[in-house]
Design an enzyme around this catalytic site. Structure first.
Site: not given
Ligand code: GUN
Length: 166
Positions: A62-63, A82-83, A114, A117-118
């Site tokens: 994950h980034p 998502e971000q 870190f 799920a945003v």
């Molecule tokens: N939550 C939802 N998408 C991502 C993502 O791409 N990276 C991280 N670190 N948390 C996330």
């Protein structure tokens, strides 16, 4: 649907980890017709039974949130959406500094980024969760992070199988 088509569609649901979709297919866990709950459960079963090392690699794929890749516009489409959905592409310089500092502290402590799920979060609630989770023990945080990865996968699958909620 063929194995190739299945992996093409769902291979990125666990970030950069198509082996989860491949194993779910190979273990005959995928029922026809596809449902988001069925696909999610099948893939989570593979994730949960993978070695700790393999799960750590999924976490590490994950980034960072609001990190270098986001700034350089090099995220996967899912991660970018998502971000942006949580407003992380519109941070003030002070907020960006806060994320950068927390990303660094968290990565140094746990060895993976870190992950949260945003959906349903905004930048304030994400920062609150970040501040709290960085205080966790390594084992507790590993479990929380894996749970969040499964949750992200559920949202991504539900978006792909429309009209059906995971
Ligand atoms: N939550 C939802 N998408 C991502 C993502 O791409 N990276 C991280 N670190 N948390 C996330």
């Amino acid at each position: 649907m063929t194995r190739e088509e299945f992996v093409e569609q769902f291979g990125g649901v666990f970030e950069h980890s198509p082996w989860i979709a491949e194993r779910a297919w190979d273990h005959d866990r995928i029922d026809d017709p596809l449902t988001s709950v069925g696909v999610h459960e099948a893939m989570c079963a593979e994730f949960r039974t993978a070695s700790r090392k393999a799960r750590t690699e999924v976490l590490r794929a994950h980034p960072d949130l609001a990190g270098r890749l986001a700034l350089a516009n090099q995220l996967t489409a899912s991660s970018r959406a998502e971000q942006a959905g949580a407003g992380l592409d519109r941070l003030t310089p002070e907020e960006l500094e806060r994320f950068t500092e927390l990303n660094q502290r968290y990565m140094e402590k746990f060895g993976f980024p870190f992950i949260i799920a945003v959906r349903g979060h905004d930048k304030t609630s994400i920062l609150e969760a970040f501040e709290e989770r960085v205080t966790h023990s390594e084992d507790d945080e590993f479990d929380v992070a894996c749970g969040q990865v499964e949750r992200i996968a559920g949202f991504r699958i539900a978006d792909m199988i429309k009209g059906d909620a995971a």
